[in-house]
Design an enzyme around this catalytic site. Structure first.
Site, mmCIF file in Angstrom:
data_model
loop_
_atom_site.group_PDB
_atom_site.id
_atom_site.type_symbol
_atom_site.label_atom_id
_atom_site.label_comp_id
_atom_site.label_asym_id
_atom_site.label_seq_id
_atom_site.Cartn_x
_atom_site.Cartn_y
_atom_site.Cartn_z
ATOM 1 N N ARG A 183 6.735 -16.153 8.625
ATOM 2 C CA ARG A 183 5.882 -15.093 9.158
ATOM 3 C C ARG A 183 4.590 -15.631 9.774
ATOM 4 O O ARG A 183 4.016 -14.985 10.660
ATOM 5 C CB ARG A 183 5.566 -14.088 8.045
ATOM 6 C CG ARG A 183 4.823 -12.850 8.546
ATOM 7 C CD ARG A 183 4.691 -11.789 7.464
ATOM 8 N NE ARG A 183 3.892 -10.670 7.927
ATOM 9 C CZ ARG A 183 4.333 -9.641 8.642
ATOM 10 N NH1 ARG A 183 5.620 -9.601 8.978
ATOM 11 N NH2 ARG A 183 3.540 -8.670 9.020
ATOM 12 N N PHE B 122 -4.202 -3.802 1.472
ATOM 13 C CA PHE B 122 -3.298 -4.652 0.698
ATOM 14 C C PHE B 122 -2.610 -3.863 -0.413
ATOM 15 O O PHE B 122 -1.684 -4.349 -1.046
ATOM 16 C CB PHE B 122 -4.050 -5.841 0.093
ATOM 17 C CG PHE B 122 -3.127 -6.939 -0.374
ATOM 18 C CD1 PHE B 122 -2.641 -7.866 0.526
ATOM 19 C CD2 PHE B 122 -2.719 -7.028 -1.697
ATOM 20 C CE1 PHE B 122 -1.768 -8.873 0.115
ATOM 21 C CE2 PHE B 122 -1.845 -8.021 -2.121
ATOM 22 C CZ PHE B 122 -1.374 -8.947 -1.211
ATOM 23 N N PHE C 48 6.963 -2.671 3.834
ATOM 24 C CA PHE C 48 5.524 -2.804 4.062
ATOM 25 C C PHE C 48 5.249 -3.775 5.210
ATOM 26 O O PHE C 48 4.395 -3.515 6.075
ATOM 27 C CB PHE C 48 4.848 -3.299 2.777
ATOM 28 C CG PHE C 48 3.466 -2.774 2.573
ATOM 29 C CD1 PHE C 48 2.423 -3.163 3.393
ATOM 30 C CD2 PHE C 48 3.190 -1.896 1.540
ATOM 31 C CE1 PHE C 48 1.140 -2.690 3.195
ATOM 32 C CE2 PHE C 48 1.909 -1.409 1.329
ATOM 33 C CZ PHE C 48 0.871 -1.815 2.159
ATOM 34 N N PHE C 49 5.982 -4.886 5.236
ATOM 35 C CA PHE C 49 5.802 -5.831 6.337
ATOM 36 C C PHE C 49 6.215 -5.199 7.657
ATOM 37 O O PHE C 49 5.570 -5.416 8.695
ATOM 38 C CB PHE C 49 6.603 -7.105 6.076
ATOM 39 C CG PHE C 49 5.988 -8.023 5.051
ATOM 40 C CD1 PHE C 49 4.796 -8.686 5.321
ATOM 41 C CD2 PHE C 49 6.599 -8.243 3.826
ATOM 42 C CE1 PHE C 49 4.232 -9.543 4.393
ATOM 43 C CE2 PHE C 49 6.039 -9.095 2.891
ATOM 44 C CZ PHE C 49 4.851 -9.749 3.176
#
Length: 360
Positions: free
Chosen positions: A314, A174, A71-72
């Site tokens: 991140r 999200f 997902f990231f």
């Protein structure tokens, strides 16, 4: 409040999870080897998931962790494709992800690593609870893909959504209901609709997810301002409510704190729901225990998200040489492949989404 009310937990499989995640990122070509070596551990993606799903089998936790890492990576591709105007490549990716949800096995060898990696995760997740849960997971993920596509258009056009529209969109990008769905295989029990859609259960779940989304917006605001992003609650408040940066940060912080209070207020009712389900029968005991498991892991979202954002590399934009390009991101385009279709994917119909975070 989080540090006081929500003790931190980590799944005992976490050390092995971190090692296996590095190997998976390399195997699926989702990060170049030099970036895996330099940044994978410091990004703390496995720490995040190992704190979410306590009680999951090791195999399930690995599938969820790989989905989270994927997902990231998808989010990073979204950013770079938008920055460089790679519209055709982005649309092909969306198409591939939609198809993968329906037929994951057919996409395991897809030339785009993001499609192949997604297929691998989905196939592993589909092996846990059965066809009805699988269909629900797909039904909840399709709008996530469309929401990212909607954001792609906003980014290309420089459109900052209004606050209400952004709140609605963020609950999709999200993937609120996807992460909530994954509480059930963790508890080894598919919950009936009457339990999943119980107002207290839904309110508790939504509070955890909104907290996670808004806390992410709070912590990623410097990164997203540096990268000319248009999707952040703080940016919407500045653009459409006329707030200063400091006022917007204070308002996002207030909303984050409200989510914690909302969860604590409804938690006793979810506990009563679990107790009422446990009527002495084997099925009642199973359901009651499953709700307890789900609620416990909803609690764990708060501490896991909180500590992740404080520990992950991140969001440390101040340490990057180029604040518009995170050092852990590869800026290359997706690979071309024969017969690729470039037609657009269906746009998301935001008006059809329940702004309270409702699901089908």
């Amino acid at each position: 409040m989080v540090e006081t009310e929500f003790p931190r937990h980590l799944h005992p499989h976490w050390p092995k999870l971190q090692e296996n995640s590095r190997a998976w990122l390399l195997e699926k070509r989702l990060m170049p080897p030099d970036k895996v070596a330099a940044y994978a551990d410091g990004l703390c993606y496995t720490d995040l998931v190992a704190g979410y799903y306590i009680g999951a089998s090791d195999e399930l936790l690995e599938a969820i962790a790989d989905l989270s890492s994927w997902f990231f990576g998808w989010d990073d591709r979204h950013d770079r494709d938008a920055v460089h105007g790679r519209t055709a490549q982005w649309r092909r990716l969306c198409q591939g992800l939609h198809r993968t949800l329906e037929h994951p096995r057919e996409h395991l060898d897809h030339p785009d690593p993001l499609v192949a990696g997604f297929a691998d995760c989905v196939l592993r997740l589909y092996g846990n609870l059965g066809p009805r849960w699988n269909a629900r997971f797909a039904r909840h993920f399709h709008p996530v893909i469309d929401a990212y596509d909607h954001e792609f258009g906003n980014r290309r056009n420089g459109t900052v959504p209004g606050v209400a529209a952004y709140v609605e969109l963020r609950r999709l990008t999200f993937a609120h209901w996807v992460w909530i769905d994954l509480l059930e295989p963790t508890a080894r029990c598919e919950l009936p609709d009457a339990v999943r859609k119980h107002p207290a259960y839904r309110a508790a779940a939504l509070a955890t997810q909104d907290f996670s989304a808004w806390y992410n917006d709070l912590c990623s605001l410097p990164k997203e301002l540096a990268g000319d992003e248009v999707h952040n609650l703080g940016i919407s408040l500045i653009q459409h409510e006329g707030m200063s940066l400091q006022e917007a940060v204070a308002e996002v912080h207030r909303r984050v704190s409200d989510c914690v209070r909302d969860f604590l207020a409804v938690e006793p009712e979810v506990l009563r729901l679990a107790a009422g389900l446990n009527d002495g029968s084997a099925r009642g005991e199973e359901l009651g225990n499953a709700v307890h498991s789900c609620l416990f892991n909803m609690r764990n979202w708060f501490s896991s998200v909180y500590w992740f954002h404080h520990e992950s590399g991140r969001y440390r934009v101040e340490s990057w040489d180029d604040q518009t390009l995170p050092p852990y991101v590869s800026d290359t385009a997706a690979p071309e492949f024969p017969g690729a279709r470039t037609a657009g994917t269906p746009g998301i119909a935001l008006a059809e989404t329940d702004p309270s975070g409702g699901e089908e």
